[in-house]
Design an enzyme around this catalytic site. Structure first.
Site, PDB file in Angstrom:
ATOM      1  N   GLU A  60       0.815  -1.227   0.000  1.00  0.00           N
ATOM      2  CA  GLU A  60       0.000   0.000   0.000  1.00  0.00           C
ATOM      3  C   GLU A  60       0.843   1.270   0.000  1.00  0.00           C
ATOM      4  OE1 GLU A  60      -3.643   0.484   2.037  1.00  0.00           O
ATOM      5  OE2 GLU A  60      -4.134  -1.646   2.082  1.00  0.00           O
ATOM      6  N   HIS A 101      -2.942  -1.829   9.917  1.00  0.00           N
ATOM      7  CA  HIS A 101      -2.387  -3.164  10.173  1.00  0.00           C
ATOM      8  C   HIS A 101      -1.188  -3.009  11.095  1.00  0.00           C
ATOM      9  CE1 HIS A 101      -4.013  -5.976   6.868  1.00  0.00           C
ATOM     10  NE2 HIS A 101      -4.731  -4.864   6.807  1.00  0.00           N
TER      11      HIS A 101
END
Length: 435
Positions: A63, A301
């Site tokens: 990402e 995360h």
């Protein structure tokens, strides 16, 4: 929360170890909160570790979707990590995959998933960013050990627990492609490591494909013998991270504080060829929060880290005959499961998507002709009516054209790609039955 590392005391490294980190950084432009500040903090932490335990040899990132973020990380880490690579593909932003390394990179390439969502799901974006597997081939880290093949990926996200929006078929097909790359690199005598946010829980079909068909082992499970996956809800959020390796939907994460205990899961992995790689440590990292005034987590995360030793080139160990025989029944089971998954999708979802988009396209043609004819009859009634007809015609043409393109250039190729996977699995299943 501290970043306590659980280690396997039975293993004593006799050769230089390699320490790896994989981290989904949540780098969505305009959507991810505190993105710029978090990326700067991640870059600074990687570039200036406060302890040897936080000093990694290889860092795999997911990402990284903004050029400014990658430039920030590159600039901060250029001295500690002289070898760096970000991967490009897709219509917008790219797959978001990058690697930082102290070990020289010998070769890189990107394998783009042929089955990766639908162009109609523009609000999700998986199809448009061109997700795939970023393969980085390293030189031997000490001159004697096997060279590492790192496969970094961020697989298609599940937007629901079941049904069409779960995209379970897409991830299963991506896992199938993954295993082919893994097997080829193992045959080429690389020490294979598969990392990333694989969006697949332990025990899921993609996970079984990785571990059974691909022959990889979960580094977390190899280090931590006790399993907590069946009773996660009974653990505190702290213990979920410490003992079960939870990286996603932890209530300790500032962006996931409202998650239910049962939603906590492990999606970030380092799956390894355990015949040639021996993990000695495994831990969840980047669990602490940034200082005030942000007081937020580094990402939605947590990161995952493992430290391991690698066999020397003279000690390369292919899969044993006993291991291959043990997995025959398991392989037959996952082949059947994958075939059922693909067949159901091709039988129900593909016809539905193709039919209504095709009907919309041809219906739009008919409506457009009717509107053009209608203008002749209404033009004498009032001058503003043809203008309304013109606006309606434009909307009909645009929507019909878009759906026609999605049907012809999106759904049809997706159907063929699924058929190809189905035939590949059928070939493997037939070969297995002959053994």
């Amino acid at each position: 929360m501290s970043t306590t590392t659980l280690t396997n005391e039975k293993t004593t490294p006799s050769s230089p170890t390699v320490k790896l980190l994989t981290f989904n950084t949540w780098g969505l432009k305009y959507i991810s909160r505190h993105r710029t500040e978090r990326m700067q903090a991640i870059a600074n932490k990687l570039a200036n570790p406060t302890s040897p335990d936080d000093d990694y040899d290889i860092v795999a990132l997911q990402e990284i979707w903004c050029e400014d973020d990658w430039e920030c990380i590159q600039q901060a880490c250029k001295d500690r990590y002289p070898y760096r690579r970000a991967f490009k593909s897709g219509i917008v932003s790219g797959p978001g995959l990058a690697v930082l390394s102290k070990i020289p990179i010998a070769e890189t390439f990107l394998y783009r998933f042929p089955i990766n969502g639908r162009p109609s799901a523009f609000f999700r974006g998986d199809w448009f960013v061109g997700k795939g597997v970023a393969v980085t081939l390293f030189k031997s880290h000490d001159g004697k050990a096997l060279p590492i093949a790192l496969l970094n990926s961020h697989m298609h996200a599940p937007y629901a627990t079941n049904g069409d929006a779960s995209y379970s078929t897409h991830r299963a097909c991506q896992a199938w492609d993954f295993t082919k790359l893994v097997k080829m690199l193992k045959q080429a005598r690389y020490a294979v490591i598969q990392v990333g946010d694989l969006n697949s829980k332990p025990g899921s079909l993609p996970y079984k494909l990785f571990t059974i068909e691909g022959g990889l082992s979960d580094s977390w499970n190899l280090v931590h013998e006790q399993r907590y996956e069946d009773n996660l809800i009974e653990l505190s959020p702290h213990d979920q991270v410490l003992h079960a390796g939870i990286t996603c939907n932890s209530r300790l994460n500032s962006y996931r504080q409202k998650s239910e205990p049962w939603q906590a899961c492990r999606l970030d992995y380092a799956l390894i060829d355990s015949n040639n790689i021996t993990p000695i440590k495994a831990s969840v990292k980047f669990t602490e929060r940034l200082p005030a005034p942000l007081d937020c987590s580094y990402s939605d995360h947590f990161a995952y880290s493992t430290e391991f030793t690698i066999n020397s080139k003279d000690e390369f160990a292919p899969a044993s005959y006993e291991d291959q025989q043990i997995t025959l029944d398991a392989k037959e089971s996952i082949y059947r499961e994958l075939l059922a998954e693909v067949s159901e999708y091709r039988q129900f979802t593909i016809p539905f998507q193709a039919t209504w988009r095709k009907v919309h396209f041809f219906l739009s043609l008919i409506i457009t002709i009717a509107l053009h004819v209608g203008v002749y009859f209404v033009s004498s009634v009032a001058g503003w009516i043809p203008v309304i007809f013109l606006l309606v015609t434009v909307v009909v043409i645009l929507s019909g054209t878009i759906n026609g393109l999605i049907w012809y250039c999106g759904v049809r190729p997706e159907s063929r790609a699924l058929q190809e996977v189905q035939m590949e699995v059928e070939d493997a299943y037939t070969c297995l039955k002959r053994q």
